[in-house]
Write an enzyme that holds these catalytic residues in place. Sequence first.
Site, PDB file in Angstrom:
ATOM      1  N   ASP A   1      -2.487 -10.562  -2.171  1.00  0.00           N
ATOM      2  CA  ASP A   1      -3.128 -10.023  -0.973  1.00  0.00           C
ATOM      3  C   ASP A   1      -4.588  -9.707  -1.319  1.00  0.00           C
ATOM      4  O   ASP A   1      -4.891  -9.357  -2.459  1.00  0.00           O
ATOM      5  CB  ASP A   1      -2.389  -8.751  -0.536  1.00  0.00           C
TER       6      ASP A   1
ATOM      7  N   HIS B   1       0.817  -1.222   0.000  1.00  0.00           N
ATOM      8  CA  HIS B   1       0.000   0.000   0.000  1.00  0.00           C
ATOM      9  C   HIS B   1       0.851   1.273   0.000  1.00  0.00           C
ATOM     10  O   HIS B   1       0.308   2.367  -0.206  1.00  0.00           O
ATOM     11  CB  HIS B   1      -0.919   0.041   1.225  1.00  0.00           C
TER      12      HIS B   1
ATOM     13  N   ASP C   1      -4.652 -12.844   3.633  1.00  0.00           N
ATOM     14  CA  ASP C   1      -5.919 -12.334   4.162  1.00  0.00           C
ATOM     15  C   ASP C   1      -7.123 -12.596   3.257  1.00  0.00           C
ATOM     16  O   ASP C   1      -8.238 -12.178   3.561  1.00  0.00           O
ATOM     17  CB  ASP C   1      -5.809 -10.831   4.477  1.00  0.00           C
TER      18      ASP C   1
ATOM     19  N   HIS D   1      -6.269  -7.252  -0.563  1.00  0.00           N
ATOM     20  CA  HIS D   1      -6.450  -5.832  -0.880  1.00  0.00           C
ATOM     21  C   HIS D   1      -5.595  -5.453  -2.088  1.00  0.00           C
ATOM     22  O   HIS D   1      -4.527  -6.024  -2.298  1.00  0.00           O
ATOM     23  CB  HIS D   1      -6.037  -4.967   0.314  1.00  0.00           C
TER      24      HIS D   1
END
Lengths: 226, 316
Positions: B164, B127, B253, B166
Amino acid sequence: MFVSRSMVSQVITITKEASIFEAKEKMDAHAIRHLPVVDPDNRLIGIVTDRDLRSAMPYAMFKNGATAEEREQLARLTVGDIMTSNPMTIPPDYTIQDALLLIQKKRVGAFPVVDSNGYLKGILSVRDLLRAFINVLGIHEPGTLLCIEVEEKVGQLKKIVDAITEENISFGSVLVARTWDKGKRAVFPYLLTNNVARIKKKLSAMGYRLIDPMEWYIDTLPKTEK
Amino acid sequence: MKRTGYLYDDRYQDHDTGSEHPESADRLATIHANLRSAGLLDWLIPIRATRADIRWLHAVHPPHYIRRFEEVCLSGNSCFDFPDNQMCVSTYDTAFLAVGGVIETARRIMADEMDNAFCAIRPPGHHAEADLAMGFCYFNNVAIAARYLQQAHGIQRVAIIDIDVHHGNGTQHIFEDDPTVFYYSIHEHPSFSFPGSGRDFERGTGPGEGFTKNSLVLPGQGDDTYKTLIQQDLLPAMEMFKPEFILVSCGFDAHEADDMADIELSRDGYIWVMKTILQLADQYTHSRIISVLEGGYCLEWLGKLAVDHVRVLLEG
């Protein structure tokens, strides 16, 4: 929330004496679809859209440009011949909500913004309204959207906002929408965080139902309005 | 059997995010303990953290950002840029060790000391934008490793595969106009999950157009969707791009037990995904692949998923 703050003020305009080629070139150069037509004093007298131009020009010419001969034939056609005179306008002190409702009702792509003396002040298009709506949703910032079903009674939103605030999470936006069940509301907090596991658990423990994301439905207002 | 490296260092636990933060030191503790009790440490080539040379950070992050991070951290602040990014006074140094560890891993693979590696590092990176910390990430470990491989070892084309749950906004933005780095991400649909980017129509810009690909998974979907999307989107992209090195942004995740998102990937689903990526490495990169830990917050499952992951790296 006023139109004057969301409109484009540096308006690209054209005169009614201009040729339709000139109008087409201006639209292409600025990637726009609406050209307000003004007199030498910048008073609005009409509007010409890319659709007006399409109707006036044969398709091949619109797409590929015209040969000298074709140009000459069409050159006599001016913006004044094809424009919409006295178009629907809005004043700068209209609100964004006024403009949203009117744009839906009138089914137009843009409104020239005109003051009480008829001078052109700006233009507000669907694009500008979309930008405003994106700002309202807060989705230009990183975050996570939740959807919580609540009873339709006073004080629900406060409890949710308090619970989220206690977790030190900031809000991008909060939408409240009608929902499919009578007496229920759907609350959509857009949270500026990646860390939503804890707050989800907490809201569930408080007795709220977190709606399955595949069941989310923001647009539950009646669609019959024309 | 592959020669698989394993980057781990107790110092990665020094980045303290406070009590109750999901990106906790316990994540690495459980991964390491599970690898040990599965007997895998004997099979892995250990890699120790080293501090990154700042010139490699400059390949991605502007000096003013690194200075700002250093100042905010060393003056004792508990967060940086966003409240998500909880930190302690050791965070800045730990972040340097994370980047340095991944670079050291890349160096050793290029020296042919090993084929592939798993980097159990903190803080995560995908991120992190060039000049903004976000979503628990400070330095973009994977992006820096990609630039290191290009600039120190002459690797022309690096593929970053981000699994991931996200979207890796930072990695995508850093490389979106660059046709020498292909960024592929499979993640929960951005209208439902952090950070809200990584939409289908984001496909790279300028000369990098066509070198970014996002596969979106709707809430509640799992193994079948992953198989379909990876076959339909990732495999043809790699066939077109022909990477010389693969970096994996490895988040655990998307697992069904992880409540940071709404995706239902199973343990077997994760194994399938990683085996498929390993086949790509065999096909295009002489098996060179580094998997770098990003997210994954369910402490009960994280260790098991990491054990599976490392087994795939070892066994191919």
